[in-house]
Design an enzyme around this catalytic site. Structure first.
Site, PDB file in Angstrom:
ATOM      1  N   LEU A  35       5.056  -3.623   2.330  1.00 50.63           N
ATOM      2  CA  LEU A  35       3.773  -4.077   1.782  1.00 50.63           C
ATOM      3  C   LEU A  35       2.842  -2.886   1.659  1.00 50.63           C
ATOM      4  O   LEU A  35       2.690  -2.118   2.611  1.00 50.63           O
ATOM      5  CB  LEU A  35       3.130  -5.130   2.686  1.00 50.63           C
ATOM      6  N   HIS A  36       2.223  -2.723   0.488  1.00 52.34           N
ATOM      7  CA  HIS A  36       1.238  -1.642   0.370  1.00 52.34           C
ATOM      8  C   HIS A  36       0.136  -1.944  -0.639  1.00 52.34           C
ATOM      9  O   HIS A  36      -0.880  -1.263  -0.670  1.00 52.34           O
ATOM     10  CB  HIS A  36       1.940  -0.332  -0.038  1.00 52.34           C
ATOM     11  N   ARG A  37       0.301  -2.980  -1.459  1.00 48.91           N
ATOM     12  CA  ARG A  37      -0.688  -3.244  -2.502  1.00 48.91           C
ATOM     13  C   ARG A  37      -1.967  -3.830  -1.909  1.00 48.91           C
ATOM     14  O   ARG A  37      -1.917  -4.654  -0.997  1.00 48.91           O
ATOM     15  CB  ARG A  37      -0.114  -4.185  -3.568  1.00 48.91           C
TER      16      ARG A  37
ATOM     17  N   ASP B  12       6.251  -5.812  -2.128  1.00 51.61           N
ATOM     18  CA  ASP B  12       5.302  -5.887  -3.246  1.00 51.61           C
ATOM     19  C   ASP B  12       5.448  -4.656  -4.136  1.00 51.61           C
ATOM     20  O   ASP B  12       4.590  -4.349  -4.949  1.00 51.61           O
ATOM     21  CB  ASP B  12       3.853  -6.071  -2.766  1.00 51.61           C
TER      22      ASP B  12
END
Length: 362
Positions: free
Chosen positions: A208-210, A282
Site C-alpha cells: 500500500l502506498h497511494r 494498490d
C-alpha cells in the site's frame, strides 16, 4: 546515436535495466549507439534505489541529480533545473524516459525545450483519473514525445485520440516483463523466510502506498485490521513504505496475521510474489508481474491504467473499500482463480525491439 536515459524511482530502475542490456548488445554487434545514465535522485532511500541498481546489474549512473523529496512542484522544479544543466554539459541526440513519475515528465519537458527528441517507454497508458499525479505526468509527457513505445494496442489507441502521429507509435511489449524474465533464475528468499515459517502458497503479499489508502491514519488502520481478519489462517507479508510507516507511528494495531517488513529488493520481492497465495496491492506495476507469474492479484483502486491485467491477466480491481475486497476475496476462495493469460508481446523482448526501432530512425 547518443541516448540519455533517465531513471528516478523504483519502477524506472526495473524498466531501464533491460533497455541498457539491449543497447550494450547492439554495441557488441558494432552498432553506433551509446548511452548516458542519469539518476534524478527522486528515490534516494537505499532500499528504494541503490539496491535495484546492484541487483539488476545496472551500471553506476553517470550523474545523480540528488533532488530527493519535496512537494510535487518543488521536486519537479528541482529535477528540471538540474537536468537542464546535465543536458547542456552532456549533449545527446535523444532523451529516453520511462513510466510516469515526476522525473519522467520533468526531464521530457527540459529535453524538448532544448530541441532534443524525446522517447517515452510505456507511453499511452491512462487511468482517466486526474487526481493521480501520475496521470498528469503521462499526459504531459506524451503530449511532447517524439517516439512512443507501448505495452498494449489499447495504449496506442489512447495516443491516437490525443493526436499522436501513428508512424511514431510502436507496440513493443512490456520492458518490466523483460526484467522479470531475465531474473527469474536469480530470485531468492528473503532472510525472514524461515523466521516466519513461510511456505509456497501459505501467505499473501500486501503493498500500500497511494494517498487514497494510506494518508489518513484511522482509515489505514481500519483497512489493515479488515485485511487481518479477512485472510483467515494465511500470513500477510507487508513490506511497509517509509511514508506509510511514519503515518502509523507507534500505534498498536493488534494484528494477528500481518507481518511488517522493510521494503524489499527486487530479487527478494519477486521471489515473494512468485511463491505467494495472492497479492493485495494498490500498485499498477505489480499487477503486470502477477499476471505473468499467474498469481491472483486484488488491486485496491477505483481505476487502472493497465486494463489488460484485468481483461487478460490475473488482476481484479476491487476499489478502496474493505467490504468490497472482502466480497471479492471470498469469491476467490470459493471459486478459485479465474482463467487468465499473458498479454500479447509480453515475451521478454520488448527492450530489443525498442533499440532496433530507434536505430532505424537515425
Amino acid at each position: 546515436m547518443k541516448i540519455t536515459i533517465v531513471a528516478g524511482a523504483r519502477p524506472n530502475f526495473i524498466k531501464i535495466a533491460p533497455i541498457i542490456k539491449a543497447i550494450e548488445k547492439k554495441q557488441a554487434e558494432g552498432a553506433r549507439i551509446s548511452y548516458r545514465l542519469v539518476h534524478t535522485g527522486q528515490h534516494y532511500d537505499k532500499n528504494l534505489s541503490d539496491t535495484f541498481f546492484e541487483e539488476l546489474n545496472i551500471p553506476k549512473p553517470n550523474a545523480n541529480l540528488e533532488v530527493k523529496s519535496g512537494s510535487q512542484s518543488i521536486q519537479t522544479a528541482a529535477i528540471m533545473v538540474a537536468f537542464e544543466q546535465e543536458l547542456l554539459q552532456n549533449p545527446c541526440d535523444l532523451v529516453l524516459v520511462v513510466g510516469d513519475v515526476n522525473s519522467t515528465m520533468a526531464c521530457a519537458i527540459v529535453a524538448k525545450k532544448l530541441n532534443i527528441k524525446v522517447t517515452h517507454v510505456e507511453a499511452g497508458i491512462r487511468s482517466s483519473d486526474m487526481t493521480m499525479p501520475e496521470e498528469i505526468n503521462r499526459i504531459v509527457t506524451d503530449s511532447i514525445t517524439d517516439y512512443f513505445f507501448t505495452t498494449s494496442t489499447w495504449a496506442g489507441e489512447n495516443l491516437l485520440k490525443y493526436g499522436a502521429d501513428s508512424s511514431n507509435i510502436h507496440f513493443v511489449g512490456n520492458v518490466m516483463i523483460d526484467t522479470l524474465y531475465q531474473n527469474l533464475d536469480r530470485i531468492s528468499a528473503p532472510f525472514f523466510w524461515n523466521e516466519f515459517n513461510l511456505e509456497t502458497k501459505n501467505y499473501i503479499i500486501l503493498t500500500l502506498h497511494r494517498p487514497s489508502n494510506v494518508d489518513e491514519e484511522q482509515s489505514l488502520i481500519q483497512l489493515l485490521q479488515g485485511i487481518d481478519k479477512m485472510v483467515g489462517d494465511k500470513k500477510v507479508i507487508f513490506p511497509i513504505h517509509p511514508r506509510t510507516k511514519s503515518i502509523l507511528g507507534e500505534t498498536d494495531l493488534n494484528l494477528k496475521n500481518i507481518l511488517f517488513v522493510e521494503p524489499q529488493g527486487y530479487l527478494n520481492f519477486m521471489f515473494l510474489i512468485k511463491n505467494s497465495f495472492a497479492v493485495i496491492t494498490d500498485s499498477g506495476g505489480i499487477s503486470e508481474e502477477t499476471t505473468v507469474l499467474g498469481i491472483p492479484c486484488f488491486t485496491m483502486r477505483n481505476n487502472t491504467e493497465r486494463p489488460e491485467t484485468e481483461t487478460i491477466g490475473t488482476n481484479t480491481l476491487v476499489g478502496t473499500s474493505i467490504d468490497n475486497l472482502n466480497k471479492m476475496f471470498r469469491d476467490f476462495l470459493q471459486n478459485g482463480p479465474r482463467k487468465a493469460g499473458i498479454p500479447e508481446l509480453w515475451d521478454g523482448n520488448a527492450s530489443e525491439r525498442i533499440i532496433d526501432i530507434l536505430l532505424s530512425k537515425k
